[in-house]
Design a protein around this motif. Structure first.
Motif: not given
Length: 229
Positions: A148-159
């Protein structure tokens, strides 16, 4: 030749240009050091040059292109300092996610991850690095979703774009099957609730990127340099 995907309904023109160019940078259709031609991009995408300039400014902010006054805009070189910093971030984050995933993995999650690994093997055997990279990204994304860390996944993906260029090049090697076996061992550790093994495999998986970098440095020395151009 650029790969041109259809524009998504929710994408602005600038977002569409950014997504198209960044994908082509990752897949080496736009090679490090290559000069970008706004007029050609405008013609290929069928849009005006204003959103292209806006997207290029965003790409420059992420150090994916270098804008040189009176010279033009160039694809940045693979900067290992940036890759190393990103790898450090992912190693720290995914080590903790490995611990969390051991506690919340469901039978459906296990099935989904096994299916992903089977598809990875297919794309590896059929020599489709583009598809293999997408599948690899989804595998790791599933761990974030499970925790349940989808927001963190988006941050990582953007970087991750600088890192993804390393991953894409590594997927052209026959030895990449070893990375897929690490996914299998990792999933086995998660299934067994073996936190220490899952964390150790995750660390090892990230560390192998540096081994890939050594190979890339020898095979593609002209791709390596400072992202500042």
């Amino acid at each position: 030749m650029l790969e041109i995907a259809p524009r998504q309904n929710d994408q602005s023109l600038k977002q569409y240009v950014f997504a198209t160019l960044s994908q082509n940078i990752v897949r080496l259709n736009l090679k490090p050091g290559e000069k970008l031609n706004e007029a050609e991009i405008s013609e290929l995408l069928g849009i005006s040059r204003t959103p292209i300039r806006e997207a290029l400014l965003d790409l420059a902010e992420k150090k994916l292109v270098v804008i040189r006054p009176r010279s033009g805009t160039f694809v940045s070189f693979i900067d290992m300092d940036i890759v190393a910093q990103f790898l450090y971030l992912r190693t720290v984050v995914e080590r903790d996610l490995s611990r969390m995933a051991c506690d919340c993995l469901s039978p459906d999650d296990i099935d989904r991850l096994h299916e992903n690994i089977a598809i990875q093997k297919y794309y590896y055997e059929t020599s489709k690095p583009n598809k293999l990279l997408e599948c690899d990204i989804r595998f790791h994304g599933e761990i974030y979703r499970i925790c349940k860390k989808e927001f963190l996944s988006d941050v990582i993906s953007n970087l991750s774009i600088h890192f993804d260029r390393i991953r894409y090049l590594s997927m052209t090697k026959r030895e990449f099957i070893l990375k897929i076996s690490e996914h299998e061992n990792y999933l086995h550790a998660l299934e067994n609730g073996d936190v220490q093994a899952a964390m150790a495999i995750s660390d090892e998986h990230m560390a192998h990127t540096f081994e890939d970098y050594e190979w890339i440095k020898e095979a593609f020395p002209h791709y390596i340099g400072s992202s500042e151009g």
